[in-house]
Design an enzyme around this catalytic site. Structure first.
Site, mmCIF file in Angstrom:
data_model
loop_
_atom_site.group_PDB
_atom_site.id
_atom_site.type_symbol
_atom_site.label_atom_id
_atom_site.label_comp_id
_atom_site.label_asym_id
_atom_site.label_seq_id
_atom_site.Cartn_x
_atom_site.Cartn_y
_atom_site.Cartn_z
ATOM 1 N N CYS A 1 -89.048 -33.897 -7.224
ATOM 2 C CA CYS A 1 -88.646 -34.316 -5.882
ATOM 3 C C CYS A 1 -87.374 -33.601 -5.435
ATOM 4 O O CYS A 1 -87.268 -33.198 -4.273
ATOM 5 C CB CYS A 1 -88.469 -35.826 -5.828
ATOM 6 S SG CYS A 1 -90.049 -36.688 -6.055
ATOM 7 N N CYS B 1 -86.261 -37.232 -9.114
ATOM 8 C CA CYS B 1 -86.583 -36.489 -10.337
ATOM 9 C C CYS B 1 -86.510 -34.988 -10.033
ATOM 10 O O CYS B 1 -86.259 -34.578 -8.900
ATOM 11 C CB CYS B 1 -87.982 -36.869 -10.825
ATOM 12 S SG CYS B 1 -89.314 -36.239 -9.747
ATOM 13 N N HIS C 1 -95.090 -39.343 -5.420
ATOM 14 C CA HIS C 1 -93.751 -39.928 -5.436
ATOM 15 C C HIS C 1 -93.347 -40.259 -4.003
ATOM 16 O O HIS C 1 -93.760 -39.576 -3.052
ATOM 17 C CB HIS C 1 -92.738 -38.944 -6.019
ATOM 18 C CG HIS C 1 -92.835 -38.779 -7.493
ATOM 19 N ND1 HIS C 1 -91.733 -38.576 -8.289
ATOM 20 C CD2 HIS C 1 -93.902 -38.790 -8.336
ATOM 21 C CE1 HIS C 1 -92.104 -38.467 -9.549
ATOM 22 N NE2 HIS C 1 -93.422 -38.585 -9.600
ATOM 23 N N GLU D 1 -90.655 -39.712 -2.333
ATOM 24 C CA GLU D 1 -90.001 -38.610 -1.621
ATOM 25 C C GLU D 1 -91.009 -37.579 -1.134
ATOM 26 O O GLU D 1 -90.917 -37.101 0.002
ATOM 27 C CB GLU D 1 -88.977 -37.908 -2.528
ATOM 28 C CG GLU D 1 -87.871 -38.798 -3.024
ATOM 29 C CD GLU D 1 -88.123 -39.389 -4.411
ATOM 30 O OE1 GLU D 1 -87.167 -39.501 -5.183
ATOM 31 O OE2 GLU D 1 -89.292 -39.752 -4.707
#
Length: 161
Positions: A86, A83, A53, A55
């Site tokens: 993260c 999410c 991801h 992040e």
């Protein structure tokens, strides 16, 4: 242009990199002392890695740059609400503040479904600002998924004919 908008523009540039490789267009930058120290964009499909991801990739780079897992004086700018994975990493890395472009009502954990960033039960809470350049971030997501649905529809049509 505000400072938040300036850094969100860079997060959007990162999201466009993801878009260009057919990834969900999520981009992220981490700022320390008014300088970008890390950038990331979504790479789950291309890397075949659930953890890729924007992040998490940016946190990893920022930690290396800071030579510490604690990012206490850093600010994260991200185009889409984080999410649960993260958001947890943001809390764990002690990031001071998160600035979000658009919210994610289906998976967001910075206010939509949950707000893991500001749970008093955790040992760290994150300052949170949302809606920075929201329209641009939202439109990019909508365009990506509209194109994805169209590609799938065309593929399905080819397979059945």
């Amino acid at each position: 242009m505000t400072q938040d908008e300036r850094y969100m523009k860079e997060a959007i540039r990162q999201a466009k990199k993801a878009y260009a490789i057919d990834e969900v267009p999520i981009g992220c930058v981490i700022v320390y002392e008014d300088k970008i120290i890390a950038r990331g964009y979504n790479r789950r499909t291309i890397d075949k890695n659930t953890l890729a991801h924007a992040e998490l990739l940016a946190i990893k780079k920022a930690s290396k740059k800071m030579n510490d897992w604690r990012l206490e004086e850093c600010i994260m700018y991200v185009t889409l609400e984080p999410c649960q994975m993260c958001a947890g990493a943001i809390v764990q890395s002690r990031i001071k503040r998160v600035v979000v472009g658009c919210m994610n009502p289906k998976a967001g954990c910075a206010g939509s479904i949950l707000n893991l960033l500001q749970m008093q039960e955790f040992n760290h809470q994150v300052e949170l600002d949302t809606g920075v350049m929201e329209e641009e971030c939202s439109q990019m997501m909508k365009a990506f998924f509209r194109e994805l649905r169209e590609k799938r529809k065309q593929l399905k049509t080819r397979v059945t004919t």
